[in-house]
Design an enzyme around this catalytic site. Structure first.
Site, PDB file in Angstrom:
ATOM      1  N   SER A  38      37.771  30.983  42.752  1.00 15.99           N
ATOM      2  CA  SER A  38      38.313  32.134  43.458  1.00 15.99           C
ATOM      3  C   SER A  38      38.326  31.877  44.961  1.00 15.99           C
ATOM      4  O   SER A  38      38.869  30.876  45.407  1.00 15.99           O
ATOM      5  CB  SER A  38      37.529  33.388  43.071  1.00 15.99           C
ATOM      6  OG  SER A  38      38.218  34.548  43.427  1.00 15.99           O
ATOM      7  N   ASP A 155      41.758  33.827  37.524  1.00 18.65           N
ATOM      8  CA  ASP A 155      40.517  33.536  38.247  1.00 18.65           C
ATOM      9  C   ASP A 155      39.454  32.950  37.320  1.00 18.65           C
ATOM     10  O   ASP A 155      39.128  33.518  36.281  1.00 18.65           O
ATOM     11  CB  ASP A 155      40.022  34.855  38.853  1.00 18.65           C
ATOM     12  CG  ASP A 155      38.900  34.683  39.846  1.00 18.65           C
ATOM     13  OD1 ASP A 155      37.972  33.907  39.561  1.00 18.65           O
ATOM     14  OD2 ASP A 155      38.941  35.341  40.897  1.00 18.65           O
TER      15      ASP A 155
END
Length: 257
Positions: A38, A155
């Site tokens: 991320s 993610d």
């Protein structure tokens, strides 16, 4: 001695990575391998590509906060795009690195994402850095996923938000990790985005804990009071990263003797 750095996810909190990296640079701590998820994947990717951390900080601080989120209904995500990451990719292009491939970067790098089709982790070890950053930062349900080959990527925090294990498997002698998430929050979520993200981070707690065993040093910047998408706290997050790294720098130096 080979030193690896794992940078975890945490949305705006993840900008604390910049502060940690500034201190590591000041003390000339070598970084031989970076793995990120991320925001950790975004910041780590820029550094691994050879961009100076002070340049990254200047870019982030000088980008107006209102450009960091772009609200618009999409078929598979509430937001049309995550501007903070889109702007980081634009920054990469401005540095003439828009087409850089992971296998050609100055520092070996891995970005973690999750394939929604097979339900497993997909780690970018080669290919487009820009694509890897887009994939690793696509928070499920909030930002639209990335289609790559036969995969639908989001993610990587769902299954591996702090990829210290990848550095251990890569044979690093010392593994440093920056953990910007907390198991207990200091504030109630104030929007649907915060509720969704908070739920997302609760799901990934067990794996994040498990990966901490692979880290010799864990930096935990004091950013628990910052809500995930509160862009007014960017400078505060960076400063928190600096403070934590300065606090633990003697421990780092002793490990590298």
């Amino acid at each position: 001695m080979k030193v690896g750095l794992a940078l975890g996810g945490g949305a705006v909190r993840g900008l604390a990575h910049i502060g940690v990296l500034k201190v590591l640079k000041k003390y000339e701590i070598p970084i031989d391998f970076i793995a990120g998820t991320s925001m950790g994947g975004a910041i780590g990717g820029l550094v691994a590509a050879g961009i100076d951390i002070e340049e990254i900080e200047e870019f982030v601080l000088n980008t107006p906060s209102y450009r960091f989120l772009d609200i618009g209904i999409q078929k598979r995500g509430i937001l049309a795009g995550n501007k903070i990451y889109a702007n980081l990719i634009q920054f990469l292009e401005q540095k003439g690195l828009g087409d850089i491939r992971i296998e050609d970067m100055k520092i070996p790098f891995r970005a973690v994402s999750v394939d929604l089709i097979k339900g497993n982790v997909f780690v970018f070890e080669e290919g487009s850095l820009s694509l890897a950053i887009r994939a690793t930062t696509s928070v499920p349900g909030i930002f639209s996923p990335v289609h790559y080959q036969d995969k639908v990527l989001v993610d990587g925090g769902i299954l591996n938000n702090l990829p210290a294990d990848l550095l251990h498997m890569a044979g690093m002698d010392v593994v440093m990790a920056v953990d910007v998430e907390r198991e207990h929050e200091e504030q109630e979520p104030r929007s649907i985005f915060e509720v969704m993200y908070r739920s997302f981070t609760i799901m990934m707690t067990r794996q994040r804990r498990a990966n901490l065993k692979y880290a010799d040093i864990v930096f935990r910047p004091e950013v628990g009071h910052v809500l995930a998408f509160d862009t007014s706290k960017i400078r505060e997050c960076i400063e928190a990263g600096e403070q934590e790294a300065r606090h633990k720098i003697d421990e780092v130096l002793s490990l590298l003797k």
